[in-house]
Design a protein around this motif. Structure first.
Motif, PDB file in Angstrom:
ATOM      1  N   THR A  76       0.821  -1.213   0.000  1.00 42.21           N
ATOM      2  CA  THR A  76       0.000   0.000   0.000  1.00 42.21           C
ATOM      3  C   THR A  76       0.854   1.261   0.000  1.00 42.21           C
ATOM      4  OG1 THR A  76      -1.608  -1.252   1.312  1.00 42.21           O
ATOM      5  CG2 THR A  76      -1.948   1.115   1.134  1.00 42.21           C
ATOM      6  N   PHE A  77       1.934   1.261   0.798  1.00 35.30           N
ATOM      7  CA  PHE A  77       2.773   2.457   0.870  1.00 35.30           C
ATOM      8  C   PHE A  77       3.558   2.688  -0.409  1.00 35.30           C
ATOM      9  CE2 PHE A  77       2.091   3.022   5.398  1.00 35.30           C
ATOM     10  CZ  PHE A  77       2.187   4.401   5.497  1.00 35.30           C
ATOM     11  N   ALA A  78       3.848   1.632  -1.153  1.00 37.52           N
ATOM     12  CA  ALA A  78       4.529   1.811  -2.440  1.00 37.52           C
ATOM     13  C   ALA A  78       3.631   2.587  -3.401  1.00 37.52           C
ATOM     14  CB  ALA A  78       4.899   0.451  -3.029  1.00 37.52           C
ATOM     15  N   LEU A  79       2.345   2.243  -3.419  1.00 39.51           N
ATOM     16  CA  LEU A  79       1.393   2.974  -4.268  1.00 39.51           C
ATOM     17  C   LEU A  79       1.263   4.415  -3.801  1.00 39.51           C
ATOM     18  CD1 LEU A  79      -1.415   0.260  -4.559  1.00 39.51           C
ATOM     19  CD2 LEU A  79       0.355   0.782  -6.214  1.00 39.51           C
ATOM     20  N   TYR A  80       1.197   4.602  -2.489  1.00 40.66           N
ATOM     21  CA  TYR A  80       1.083   5.968  -1.934  1.00 40.66           C
ATOM     22  C   TYR A  80       2.317   6.800  -2.273  1.00 40.66           C
ATOM     23  CZ  TYR A  80       0.480   9.646   1.611  1.00 40.66           C
ATOM     24  OH  TYR A  80       0.342  10.851   2.248  1.00 40.66           O
ATOM     25  N   SER A  81       3.498   6.179  -2.219  1.00 48.82           N
ATOM     26  CA  SER A  81       4.726   6.918  -2.507  1.00 48.82           C
ATOM     27  C   SER A  81       4.781   7.350  -3.967  1.00 48.82           C
ATOM     28  CB  SER A  81       5.953   6.072  -2.165  1.00 48.82           C
ATOM     29  OG  SER A  81       6.151   5.047  -3.111  1.00 48.82           O
ATOM     30  N   LEU A  82       4.277   6.508  -4.872  1.00 43.59           N
ATOM     31  CA  LEU A  82       4.221   6.893  -6.286  1.00 43.59           C
ATOM     32  C   LEU A  82       3.352   8.131  -6.469  1.00 43.59           C
ATOM     33  CD1 LEU A  82       3.815   3.427  -8.074  1.00 43.59           C
ATOM     34  CD2 LEU A  82       5.826   4.892  -8.105  1.00 43.59           C
ATOM     35  N   ILE A  83       2.209   8.142  -5.801  1.00 47.28           N
ATOM     36  CA  ILE A  83       1.302   9.297  -5.903  1.00 47.28           C
ATOM     37  C   ILE A  83       1.956  10.534  -5.296  1.00 47.28           C
ATOM     38  CG2 ILE A  83      -0.948  10.201  -5.170  1.00 47.28           C
ATOM     39  CD1 ILE A  83      -1.940   7.249  -5.230  1.00 47.28           C
ATOM     40  N   CYS A  84       2.647  10.358  -4.153  1.00 40.52           N
ATOM     41  CA  CYS A  84       3.321  11.489  -3.495  1.00 40.52           C
ATOM     42  C   CYS A  84       4.423  12.078  -4.377  1.00 40.52           C
ATOM     43  CB  CYS A  84       3.930  11.054  -2.162  1.00 40.52           C
ATOM     44  SG  CYS A  84       2.719  10.838  -0.846  1.00 40.52           S
ATOM     45  N   ARG A  85       5.094  11.228  -5.146  1.00 46.46           N
ATOM     46  CA  ARG A  85       6.164  11.736  -6.001  1.00 46.46           C
ATOM     47  C   ARG A  85       5.613  12.494  -7.198  1.00 46.46           C
ATOM     48  NH1 ARG A  85       8.693   6.694  -5.689  1.00 46.46           N
ATOM     49  NH2 ARG A  85       9.119   6.501  -7.905  1.00 46.46           N
ATOM     50  N   TYR A  86       4.461  12.070  -7.677  1.00 47.88           N
ATOM     51  CA  TYR A  86       3.905  12.722  -8.862  1.00 47.88           C
ATOM     52  C   TYR A  86       3.155  13.999  -8.501  1.00 47.88           C
ATOM     53  CZ  TYR A  86       1.515  13.417 -13.267  1.00 47.88           C
ATOM     54  OH  TYR A  86       1.063  13.955 -14.437  1.00 47.88           O
ATOM     55  N   ALA A  87       2.438  13.973  -7.379  1.00 48.60           N
ATOM     56  CA  ALA A  87       1.684  15.145  -6.923  1.00 48.60           C
ATOM     57  C   ALA A  87       2.103  15.477  -5.496  1.00 48.60           C
ATOM     58  CB  ALA A  87       0.183  14.861  -6.982  1.00 48.60           C
ATOM     59  N   LYS A  88       2.114  16.755  -5.169  1.00 49.44           N
ATOM     60  CA  LYS A  88       2.533  17.191  -3.833  1.00 49.44           C
ATOM     61  C   LYS A  88       1.381  17.011  -2.849  1.00 49.44           C
ATOM     62  CE  LYS A  88       5.891  20.556  -5.556  1.00 49.44           C
ATOM     63  NZ  LYS A  88       6.282  21.971  -5.614  1.00 49.44           N
ATOM     64  N   SER A 121      -8.310   0.864  -5.804  1.00 53.71           N
ATOM     65  CA  SER A 121      -8.603   2.302  -5.805  1.00 53.71           C
ATOM     66  C   SER A 121      -7.343   3.112  -6.092  1.00 53.71           C
ATOM     67  CB  SER A 121      -9.199   2.721  -4.456  1.00 53.71           C
ATOM     68  OG  SER A 121     -10.358   1.975  -4.165  1.00 53.71           O
ATOM     69  N   PHE A 122      -6.250   2.781  -5.414  1.00 51.28           N
ATOM     70  CA  PHE A 122      -4.976   3.471  -5.654  1.00 51.28           C
ATOM     71  C   PHE A 122      -4.483   3.216  -7.076  1.00 51.28           C
ATOM     72  CE2 PHE A 122      -3.092   4.095  -1.117  1.00 51.28           C
ATOM     73  CZ  PHE A 122      -4.035   5.088  -0.900  1.00 51.28           C
ATOM     74  N   LEU A 123      -4.678   1.985  -7.533  1.00 52.96           N
ATOM     75  CA  LEU A 123      -4.194   1.621  -8.861  1.00 52.96           C
ATOM     76  C   LEU A 123      -4.905   2.415  -9.954  1.00 52.96           C
ATOM     77  CD1 LEU A 123      -2.220  -0.283 -10.328  1.00 52.96           C
ATOM     78  CD2 LEU A 123      -4.118  -1.884 -10.589  1.00 52.96           C
ATOM     79  N   VAL A 124      -6.209   2.613  -9.798  1.00 50.51           N
ATOM     80  CA  VAL A 124      -6.966   3.407 -10.775  1.00 50.51           C
ATOM     81  C   VAL A 124      -6.428   4.835 -10.811  1.00 50.51           C
ATOM     82  CG1 VAL A 124      -9.224   4.434 -11.258  1.00 50.51           C
ATOM     83  CG2 VAL A 124      -9.057   2.002 -10.696  1.00 50.51           C
TER      84      VAL A 124
END
Length: 780
Positions: free
Chosen positions: A137-149, A475-478
């Motif tokens: 789960t945190f890997a998906l969250y980290s990807l989102i954090c890197r792309y958007a602030k 949900s994160f994947l979408v």
């Protein structure tokens, strides 16, 4: 700044706020214009990178390594999903089989569920969303954090985006839609909190899954002995299960590598046996069950049984328990190794096992409660029982390893209290052991086993944890598909319509049994989320406090000019989490101890939303003026799978990189001096013109070289005199006039967690003989 070689550290200085740094390699032998030297001198805004690094999720394309990891993964990842045939049919037909074609309907459900969720969703799609080789789960969250602030702690720096692993491979199409979603996420505080809470919920559910998996697997396997002897009571089965669980958690300290090699052969034998028995039963009893591949039997099953069919989905979903381990444990292995082991071993063996059991059930409908053991040919009963018990023990390993991984990730991102993380393999990255988590899981497993005593109630709880995590992952994947991958919208809609709808239907079914044990994973999740929220919230409050009260450059100059201060031989490392300046605790220190070490490095420990940061890219330096103080700021950057007490000599590497910084700092000063004196000497006929300006420049350059030698020697002398580690221990209390909720959060909840967990020096593995703690109270 020009690009530096891969073994060079990034260096900056404080010479001029509008000068751009240049590396030695780029300057030598080149004519440089002053415009190329301009830069913005700030840890907050400069952006630099080191080329030539592979992503650190990379573990090599050597097929011998991939196949070794694939073999290991069989023992670690698939124990849970592999032992599901022990209880799936019994959990599905709790009221018995009403119609002979119901077996075909359930077999068809199992076949399509196994194909859609583990195979298509996880192996072919979700594994692609790994973060430089790490999952969860945190890997998906980290990807989102890197792309958007969307991070809530204001410690982002522009140069972070230039770290090798930080970069995202972004296609150029469909940018408009992705940019719009990114903009909305960055502007919405609710969206930021929602993503963080969803991540915490998913993490908590996986940990809850790690508690329930050992309970149901071991109880199911040990319960099989009742088929051979009537002397075995339920109490005896429960206590034997507890003994096995204790032994399982005791061996975790040896690490995934050793445990995996020990377990993999047993699981391979298990898959061979269930697949072989499946083929035997398929041929002997009813080969016509192969027609269950037609989804019409699913429709007929629901028409006949209506609500009971929907409720029975809670049993069918047990066939995919442990699937999240495919993603959570990918950091222990590689994507290719997981894909190979799943497609070549696990999936075929499971399909054969369930098909064989369905064939047997067509002729033994009344014995569905004991499907697994009754369907075993008599000569194989005892060997199969022994392998089943061993496999059920191993089944627990998948989620235990996954739990260790996600606790490490959440700890690094400031969402979990301090615990010790230990690397257990020098051969493979990502294999870790968390002692506190291990003992917590063991006690929780024993409590659940003794409390519920049967697989029925545990199964109800188990289903909720499994499907909840799968739904959150989808949900994160979408969001990643639309915002980062920029997938065609039709494909996203197809994913949601097919896989998303299947998971929501299963979720609705398992929630129906909430009051029959289903509340357990939600209770676990609530407790863990409370701990995570308390820690993260106060962590952010502390950071904002330090940001607002950081020491100004004027205050540092006052310290330098104060005649009371004396210099102490040695090198001091002053640790803090503040990235954008000097923390207020330093002011507290110098106010009480009017002495500074001959060299002082203010080290800021910072976690990036990426999995790993190479040593070459780890350190960012700044010099604190005035120069004669020999005070430097250093940001030490780590990924969420980097372990800070690793065997690499942190002190030595930091000092080496500091000396590299000083050299480049002086070299930049030399270039600036040339510019301020009218540029480089004029070259004529292969020789420099012999004029007074050239002599003056040579003299200035000689002075700079002598000053450089003195400063490097000062660092060496300080290093030889000894290193002292100064760790700020911040006591936090709610400010006067704070509300009741804030006082409970800070004064009681957070401080209770802090007092009962590890201190900073233990987490960072700082030698106690060279440790000095500096205490200060923050009123938040």
């Amino acid at each position: 700044m020009g690009e530096m070689e891969s073994d060079e550290v990034i260096v900056e200085d404080s010479v001029d706020e509008k000068q751009e740094g240049v590396s030695q390699q780029e300057l030598v032998g080149k004519k440089l214009s002053w415009n190329r030297l301009r830069r913005y001198d700030s840890l907050d805004i400069e952006s630099r990178r080191i080329p030539g690094h592979r992503g650190h999720g990379y573990k090599g394309d050597d097929w011998s390594v991939i196949l070794q990891l694939a073999f290991q993964s069989i023992g670690i990842v698939y124990g849970d999903i592999g032992t599901s045939p022990l209880y799936v049919y019994a959990s599905t037909f709790t009221k018995g089989i009403e119609h002979e074609d119901d077996v075909l309907g359930v077999l068809s459900l199992i076949f399509y569920t196994l194909t859609l969720i583990p195979l298509v969703k996880y192996v072919l799609i979700v594994l692609r969303a790994n973060d430089n080789g790490d999952g969860g789960t945190f890997a998906l969250y980290s990807l989102i954090c890197r792309y958007a602030k969307v991070g809530l702690t204001p410690s982002e720096q522009a140069e972070d985006r230039e770290v090798s692993n930080f970069k995202l491979e972004l296609p150029n199409e469909r940018l408009k839609r992705a940019s719009k979603i990114k903009s909305k996420l960055e502007k919405s505080r609710f969206a930021k909190y929602f993503l963080l809470f969803a991540t915490m919920l998913g993490t908590s559910m996986v940990i809850g899954d790690g508690v329930l998996t050992p309970c149901i697997s071991v109880l199911s396997a040990v319960g099989g002995i009742k088929q051979a002897t009537s002397d075995m009571t339920q109490d005896m089965i429960v206590w034997i299960s507890v003994g096995i669980l204790v032994c399982l958690f005791m061996v975790q300290r040896f690490g995934t590598d050793k445990v995996g090699y020990s377990f993999a052969p047993i699981i391979c034998v298990w898959f061979a046996l269930i697949g072989g028995i499946g083929i035997y039963n398929f041929i002997k009893f009813d080969p016509t069950v192969v027609k269950a591949i037609n989804p019409k039997y699913i429709v007929d099953y629901f028409r006949r049984n209506k609500k009971d069919a929907w409720i029975s989905l809670g049993g069918v979903v047990m066939a995919i328990t442990g699937t999240e381990a495919l993603f959570a444990d990918v950091g222990h292995f590689t994507v290719k190794s997981i894909q190979i082991s799943m497609c070549c071993v696990t999936y075929p063996a499971l399909i054969l096992a369930y098909t064989g059991q369905a064939s047997w059930l067509r002729e033994h409908r009344l014995m569905v409660a004991d499907t697994f053991y009754e369907s075993i040919p008599k000569p194989l009963y005892w060997p199969m029982f022994g392998v089943a018990v061993a496999a059920s023990i191993i089944a627990s390993q998948a989620m235990i390893s996954g739990t260790f991984s996600i606790i490490q990730q959440s700890l690094s991102l400031g969402c979990f209290p301090r615990v010790k993380i230990t690397h257990t393999s020098t051969k493979y990255e990502g294999q870790v052991y968390v002692p506190e988590a291990n003992y917590f899981l063991m006690l929780a497993c024993i409590g659940v086993t003794l409390g519920f005593r049967s697989t029925t109630k545990i199964g109800n709880a188990y289903g909720i944890a499994v499907v909840f995590v799968m739904t959150l992952t989808s949900s994160f994947l979408v969001l990643i598909m639309v915002m980062i991958w920029k997938t065609n919208l039709l494909l996203v809609i197809a994913y949601v319509a097919i896989i998303g709808s299947v998971e929501l239907i299963y979720l609705s079914s398992v929630l129906y049994k909430f009051d029959q044990g289903g509340y357990l994973p939600l209770a676990f999740a609530l407790a863990l989320m409370t701990i995570m929220f308390v820690w993260n919230d106060v962590y952010r409050r502390k950071y904002y406090y330090e940001l607002e009260h950081k020491i100004s450059p004027e205050k540092v100059k006052e310290i330098a000019n104060d005649s009371r201060f004396c210099t102490v031989p040695g090198l001091a490392m002053f640790y803090s989490e503040l990235v954008q300046g000097i923390p207020p605790i330093f002011k507290h220190y110098v106010s009480n101890i009017p002495a500074l070490h001959s060299v002082l490095v203010l080290v800021s420990i910072k976690s990036l939303p990426i999995s790993k940061v190479s040593v070459e890219e780890r350190f960012l330096f700044r010099r604190v003026e005035p120069r004669e103080l020999n005070i430097f700021r250093c940001v030490a950057r780590y990924g969420y799978t980097d372990v800070r007490n690793e065997e690499e000599p942190f002190e030595r590497i930091l000092v080496e990189k500091l000396k590299e910084f000083i050299k480049d700092d002086f070299y930049l000063a030399n270039v600036i001096m040339h510019h301020q004196n009218g540029g480089e000497p004029v070259e004529k006929d292969g020789e420099f013109s012999d004029n007074e300006e050239a002599k003056q420049l040579a003299a200035e350059e000689q002075k700079l070289n002598e000053a450089l030698e003195r400063e490097i020697k000062a660092v060496d002398n300080a290093w030889e005199a000894g290193v002292v580690h100064l760790v700020g221990e911040n006591e936090v209390i709610a400010s006067k006039g704070a509300g009741m909720g804030k006082r409970i959060l800070i004064n009681y909840a957070f401080n209770f967690l802090k007092k009962n967990l590890r201190q900073s020096d233990k987490v960072f593995d700082i030698p106690r003989k060279r440790l000095l703690k500096v205490g200060m109270t923050y009123e938040l």
